[in-house]
Design a protein around this motif. Structure first.
Motif, PDB file in Angstrom:
ATOM      1  N   SER A  90       0.199  12.127   9.527  1.00  0.00           N
ATOM      2  CA  SER A  90      -1.236  11.366   9.824  1.00  0.00           C
ATOM      3  C   SER A  90      -1.035   9.791   9.427  1.00  0.00           C
ATOM      4  O   SER A  90      -1.960   8.968   9.782  1.00  0.00           O
ATOM      5  CB  SER A  90      -1.880  11.914   8.572  1.00  0.00           C
ATOM      6  N   GLY A  91       0.233   9.500   8.897  1.00  0.00           N
ATOM      7  CA  GLY A  91       0.376   8.135   8.842  1.00  0.00           C
ATOM      8  C   GLY A  91       0.021   7.630   7.440  1.00  0.00           C
ATOM      9  O   GLY A  91      -0.364   8.456   6.497  1.00  0.00           O
ATOM     10  N   TYR A  92       0.018   6.314   7.039  1.00  0.00           N
ATOM     11  CA  TYR A  92      -0.037   5.830   5.898  1.00  0.00           C
ATOM     12  C   TYR A  92      -1.727   5.495   5.886  1.00  0.00           C
ATOM     13  O   TYR A  92      -2.236   4.752   6.601  1.00  0.00           O
ATOM     14  CB  TYR A  92       0.509   4.506   5.728  1.00  0.00           C
ATOM     15  N   VAL A  93      -2.567   6.223   4.671  1.00  0.00           N
ATOM     16  CA  VAL A  93      -3.720   6.111   4.359  1.00  0.00           C
ATOM     17  C   VAL A  93      -3.923   5.401   3.146  1.00  0.00           C
ATOM     18  O   VAL A  93      -3.405   6.111   2.001  1.00  0.00           O
ATOM     19  CB  VAL A  93      -4.389   7.312   4.543  1.00  0.00           C
ATOM     20  N   ALA A  94      -4.620   4.155   3.031  1.00  0.00           N
ATOM     21  CA  ALA A  94      -4.572   3.512   1.987  1.00  0.00           C
ATOM     22  C   ALA A  94      -6.272   3.354   1.469  1.00  0.00           C
ATOM     23  O   ALA A  94      -7.003   2.975   2.145  1.00  0.00           O
ATOM     24  CB  ALA A  94      -3.842   2.141   1.900  1.00  0.00           C
ATOM     25  N   ASP A  95      -6.493   3.194   0.187  1.00  0.00           N
ATOM     26  CA  ASP A  95      -7.835   2.958  -0.495  1.00  0.00           C
ATOM     27  C   ASP A  95      -7.327   1.635  -1.336  1.00  0.00           C
ATOM     28  O   ASP A  95      -6.533   1.801  -2.292  1.00  0.00           O
ATOM     29  CB  ASP A  95      -8.155   4.021  -1.333  1.00  0.00           C
ATOM     30  N   SER A 127       0.512   5.385  -5.697  1.00  0.00           N
ATOM     31  CA  SER A 127      -0.244   4.193  -6.081  1.00  0.00           C
ATOM     32  C   SER A 127       0.326   3.026  -6.616  1.00  0.00           C
ATOM     33  O   SER A 127       1.342   3.252  -7.250  1.00  0.00           O
ATOM     34  CB  SER A 127      -1.368   4.366  -6.928  1.00  0.00           C
ATOM     35  N   TYR A 128       0.032   1.893  -6.486  1.00  0.00           N
ATOM     36  CA  TYR A 128       0.511   0.681  -7.211  1.00  0.00           C
ATOM     37  C   TYR A 128      -0.656  -0.211  -7.431  1.00  0.00           C
ATOM     38  O   TYR A 128      -1.849  -0.358  -6.978  1.00  0.00           O
ATOM     39  CB  TYR A 128       1.553   0.005  -6.239  1.00  0.00           C
ATOM     40  N   PHE A 148       2.139  -5.316 -13.124  1.00  0.00           N
ATOM     41  CA  PHE A 148       2.425  -4.508 -11.872  1.00  0.00           C
ATOM     42  C   PHE A 148       2.961  -3.267 -12.141  1.00  0.00           C
ATOM     43  O   PHE A 148       3.731  -3.159 -13.169  1.00  0.00           O
ATOM     44  CB  PHE A 148       2.981  -5.330 -10.782  1.00  0.00           C
ATOM     45  N   GLY A 149       2.957  -2.415 -11.045  1.00  0.00           N
ATOM     46  CA  GLY A 149       3.481  -0.956 -11.340  1.00  0.00           C
ATOM     47  C   GLY A 149       3.461  -0.102 -10.229  1.00  0.00           C
ATOM     48  O   GLY A 149       2.484  -0.696  -9.366  1.00  0.00           O
ATOM     49  N   HIS A 150       4.196   0.990 -10.126  1.00  0.00           N
ATOM     50  CA  HIS A 150       4.149   1.784  -8.943  1.00  0.00           C
ATOM     51  C   HIS A 150       4.213   3.213  -9.215  1.00  0.00           C
ATOM     52  O   HIS A 150       5.168   3.314 -10.328  1.00  0.00           O
ATOM     53  CB  HIS A 150       5.239   1.322  -8.058  1.00  0.00           C
ATOM     54  N   VAL A 172      -3.985  -0.080  -5.193  1.00  0.00           N
ATOM     55  CA  VAL A 172      -3.908   0.540  -3.992  1.00  0.00           C
ATOM     56  C   VAL A 172      -3.457   2.248  -4.020  1.00  0.00           C
ATOM     57  O   VAL A 172      -2.396   2.336  -4.971  1.00  0.00           O
ATOM     58  CB  VAL A 172      -2.941  -0.005  -3.166  1.00  0.00           C
ATOM     59  N   ALA A 173      -4.256   3.045  -3.946  1.00  0.00           N
ATOM     60  CA  ALA A 173      -3.809   4.549  -3.837  1.00  0.00           C
ATOM     61  C   ALA A 173      -3.764   4.918  -2.341  1.00  0.00           C
ATOM     62  O   ALA A 173      -4.385   4.684  -1.575  1.00  0.00           O
ATOM     63  CB  ALA A 173      -5.018   5.190  -4.401  1.00  0.00           C
TER      64      ALA A 173
END
Length: 119
Positions: free
Chosen positions: A89-94, A68-69, A54-56, A81-82
């Motif tokens: 705008s808030g937290y936007v995740a891909d 990203s993590y 794992f990483g971040h 997760v990027a």
């Protein structure tokens, strides 16, 4: 009568000992240490014997954050997760996955064998 005088003297002493003004704990002027946030960090762990992978990483400049993590899931896939945060705008995740999910092998332990007993 003496008790009343002592009580009155104690009351006067307490009243005189009280500070005249309470301290102010307001926020002061902006200093370099309390200016807009700006940082960049990352870490990673890859330990094959334990299965940990794992990483971040994250970078921030004022109100804008990107990072990203990733984590190796128990089913063998790698979840990535990027994300971005731009101002309000808030937290936007891909979220993406790499690899194919597989059922983990069940844990099998060796049968219990009691320790030998010596007389």
């Amino acid at each position: 009568m003496a008790l009343k005088v002592i009580a009155l003297a104690a009351l006067v002493a307490v009243a005189l000992a009280r500070p005249e003004s309470t301290p102010s704990y307001g926020y002061g002027a902006t200093t370099p240490s309390s200016g807009p946030a700006k940082y960049d960090f990352n870490y990673a762990v890859n330990d094959p014997p334990s299965g940990n992978d794992f990483g971040h990483q994250e970078a921030r400049d004022g109100p804008n954050t990107q990072g990203s993590y990733y984590v190796l899931l128990p089913d063998g896939r790698l979840q990535k997760v990027a994300y971005t945060v731009n101002g309000d705008s808030g937290y936007v995740a891909d979220v993406t996955y790499e690899g194919d999910a597989s059922t983990p092998r069940p844990y099998t332990s060796s049968p219990y064998t009691p320790a030998p007993h010596y007389a």
